[in-house]
Design an enzyme around this catalytic site. Sequence first.
Site, PDB file in Angstrom:
ATOM      1  N   ARG A 238       2.650   4.949   0.921  1.00 58.43           N
ATOM      2  CA  ARG A 238       1.225   5.176   0.690  1.00 58.43           C
ATOM      3  C   ARG A 238       1.017   6.590   0.172  1.00 58.43           C
ATOM      4  NH1 ARG A 238       0.764   0.468   0.885  1.00 58.43           N
ATOM      5  NH2 ARG A 238      -0.619  -0.833   2.137  1.00 58.43           N
ATOM      6  N   GLU A 267      -6.487   5.288  -5.661  1.00 58.98           N
ATOM      7  CA  GLU A 267      -5.992   4.203  -6.518  1.00 58.98           C
ATOM      8  C   GLU A 267      -7.157   3.413  -7.085  1.00 58.98           C
ATOM      9  OE1 GLU A 267      -2.995   1.923  -4.475  1.00 58.98           O
ATOM     10  OE2 GLU A 267      -1.737   3.675  -4.175  1.00 58.98           O
ATOM     11  N   HIS A 286       1.173   0.711  -8.140  1.00 59.95           N
ATOM     12  CA  HIS A 286       1.258   0.033  -6.838  1.00 59.95           C
ATOM     13  C   HIS A 286       1.747  -1.426  -6.989  1.00 59.95           C
ATOM     14  CE1 HIS A 286      -0.478   0.135  -2.491  1.00 59.95           C
ATOM     15  NE2 HIS A 286       0.578  -0.666  -2.567  1.00 59.95           N
TER      16      HIS A 286
HETATM   17  P1  NAP Z   1       7.898  -1.035   9.120  1.00 60.49           P
HETATM   18  O1  NAP Z   1       8.975  -2.033   9.245  1.00 60.49           O
HETATM   19  O2  NAP Z   1       6.835  -0.999  10.147  1.00 60.49           O
HETATM   20  O3  NAP Z   1       8.585   0.404   8.994  1.00 60.49           O
HETATM   21  C1  NAP Z   1       7.903   1.596   9.109  1.00 60.49           C
HETATM   22  C2  NAP Z   1       8.843   2.627   9.708  1.00 60.49           C
HETATM   23  O4  NAP Z   1       8.162   3.871   9.705  1.00 60.49           O
HETATM   24  C3  NAP Z   1       9.214   2.301  11.164  1.00 60.49           C
HETATM   25  O5  NAP Z   1      10.608   2.383  11.287  1.00 60.49           O
HETATM   26  C4  NAP Z   1       8.484   3.368  11.947  1.00 60.49           C
HETATM   27  O6  NAP Z   1       9.161   3.821  13.097  1.00 60.49           O
HETATM   28  C5  NAP Z   1       8.437   4.502  10.944  1.00 60.49           C
HETATM   29  N1  NAP Z   1       7.399   5.452  11.309  1.00 60.49           N
HETATM   30  C6  NAP Z   1       6.117   5.211  11.663  1.00 60.49           C
HETATM   31  N2  NAP Z   1       5.480   6.354  11.939  1.00 60.49           N
HETATM   32  C7  NAP Z   1       6.381   7.339  11.773  1.00 60.49           C
HETATM   33  C8  NAP Z   1       6.328   8.743  11.915  1.00 60.49           C
HETATM   34  N3  NAP Z   1       5.198   9.367  12.305  1.00 60.49           N
HETATM   35  N4  NAP Z   1       7.450   9.457  11.663  1.00 60.49           N
HETATM   36  C9  NAP Z   1       8.584   8.843  11.299  1.00 60.49           C
HETATM   37  N5  NAP Z   1       8.690   7.514  11.144  1.00 60.49           N
HETATM   38  C10 NAP Z   1       7.601   6.770  11.371  1.00 60.49           C
HETATM   39  O7  NAP Z   1       7.131  -1.212   7.731  1.00 60.49           O
HETATM   40  P2  NAP Z   1       7.728  -1.663   6.326  1.00 60.49           P
HETATM   41  O8  NAP Z   1       7.573  -3.118   6.161  1.00 60.49           O
HETATM   42  O9  NAP Z   1       9.070  -1.045   6.137  1.00 60.49           O
HETATM   43  O10 NAP Z   1       6.663  -0.970   5.357  1.00 60.49           O
HETATM   44  C11 NAP Z   1       6.482   0.423   5.347  1.00 60.49           C
HETATM   45  C12 NAP Z   1       5.243   0.791   4.555  1.00 60.49           C
HETATM   46  O11 NAP Z   1       5.482   0.576   3.172  1.00 60.49           O
HETATM   47  C13 NAP Z   1       4.004  -0.061   4.835  1.00 60.49           C
HETATM   48  O12 NAP Z   1       3.300   0.411   5.958  1.00 60.49           O
HETATM   49  C14 NAP Z   1       3.199   0.066   3.571  1.00 60.49           C
HETATM   50  O13 NAP Z   1       2.297   1.144   3.673  1.00 60.49           O
HETATM   51  C15 NAP Z   1       4.247   0.385   2.519  1.00 60.49           C
HETATM   52  N6  NAP Z   1       4.416  -0.708   1.536  1.00 60.49           N
HETATM   53  C16 NAP Z   1       4.135  -0.451   0.226  1.00 60.49           C
HETATM   54  C17 NAP Z   1       4.334  -1.421  -0.722  1.00 60.49           C
HETATM   55  C18 NAP Z   1       4.051  -1.157  -2.163  1.00 60.49           C
HETATM   56  O14 NAP Z   1       3.577  -2.053  -2.843  1.00 60.49           O
HETATM   57  N7  NAP Z   1       4.333   0.019  -2.665  1.00 60.49           N
HETATM   58  C19 NAP Z   1       4.797  -2.688  -0.351  1.00 60.49           C
HETATM   59  C20 NAP Z   1       5.063  -2.908   0.994  1.00 60.49           C
HETATM   60  C21 NAP Z   1       4.894  -1.899   1.925  1.00 60.49           C
HETATM   61  P3  NAP Z   1       9.389   2.932  14.412  1.00 60.49           P
HETATM   62  O15 NAP Z   1      10.684   2.250  14.173  1.00 60.49           O
HETATM   63  O16 NAP Z   1       9.398   3.899  15.510  1.00 60.49           O
HETATM   64  O17 NAP Z   1       8.215   1.976  14.491  1.00 60.49           O
HETATM   65  C1  GLV Z   2       1.517  -3.077  -0.078  1.00 60.79           C
HETATM   66  O1  GLV Z   2       1.309  -1.950  -0.381  1.00 60.79           O
HETATM   67  C2  GLV Z   2       1.626  -3.523   1.264  1.00 60.79           C
HETATM   68  O2  GLV Z   2       1.396  -2.729   2.190  1.00 60.79           O
HETATM   69  O3  GLV Z   2       1.942  -4.708   1.449  1.00 60.79           O
END
Ligand code: NAP
Ligand code: GLV
Length: 321
Positions: A238, A267, A286
Amino acid sequence: MRQKVLITRKPPTYLMEQLSAKFDVETWDFEDQPIRRDVLIQKIDKIEGLLCLLTDTIDNDLLQKSDNLKVVSNLAVGYDNIDVNNAQLRSIQVTNTPGILTETTADLTFALILTTARRIIEASNELRSGKWKTWSPFMLAGMDVHNSTLGIIGMGEIGTAVVKRAKGFGMKILYYNRTRKKHLEEEHGIVYTNLDELLQTSDFVSVLTPLTPETQNMITLNELKMMKKTSILINTSRGGIINENDLITALKSEIILGAGLDVYEQEPIPLDHQLLSLPNVVTLPHIGSASVQTRMKMWELAVLNLTIGLEGGTPPNLVQK
Ligand code: NAP
Ligand code: GLV
């Protein structure tokens, strides 16, 4: 009385039919634009279910008007657009679409690593604008991805999927995460570090945490100054996690070599934004999870979450806070 549902963009027809068999469904379908705030406000007290997009802000002002709302189903894994705490205080279920977009978003993250490192966009533009006159030893020379060091901030689902790709390129992988994940260290040979060490030693830094009050502005000029002059910052999570003004300063003053961005503080990013004028930045609109297959799965999961919630069950992807 059938429950009412509002969907803030046009869903695939078969899912619309599926939902319409159970609920009174209304959609916002205006030139693929986000629903207008005044329309959302006007409709929110009349619906039990809302299927929304990350472009919709579901804040407390809106929730206060939502007398009948039971479920907010977000078509995204990130849910920083929703005030989850206040939704939960009102017993509104909030759901997201994790897991099914992991691999697609990891593909895009790795694509940004390769594209920035090897200056792919710049190189293609040079050729098309007639600047390619001859083969030359250092023409458009970039950085090696193979055998370099990747630092991942946020070792969750997508972070772990990026690790699998990076291993294939022989990269050394460091990570910083809220919780240390020893099982991943054992399985993939990745190394846990604190944030400073990760920034100081990585050739590529990939930001993959959610946007939360704790991660907002996690990367400012202070952090960018810790990075190597030859390093590249990748953001597919993000926009608000990296301070954009500081990033511009770092890129212009060659504090870091480049950046690959899929997400922004605002965005769509305004066309006159300085980030779009810098040659050492690759900018995407995005599209992290934007494959046809994955977007269909996201719609299906968002519809499933909404349906189960409205039918009185516990949706599989209930956001827990
Ligand atoms: P996820 O599985 O929940 O992974 C997020 C990770 O971030 C977890 O391991 C979490 O730690 C860690 N985290 C949270 N707060 C933190 C902090 N303060 N300091 C350090 N680490 C921290 O989520 P995901 O599926 O990988 O997705 C991650 C993010 O990518 C989403 O929230 C979204 O915003 C973004 N995203 C973007 C797109 C795009 O189109 N560009 C697509 C999909 C997702 P813990 O293990 O302790 O919970
Ligand atoms: C995309 O940015 C998502 O969070 O799924």
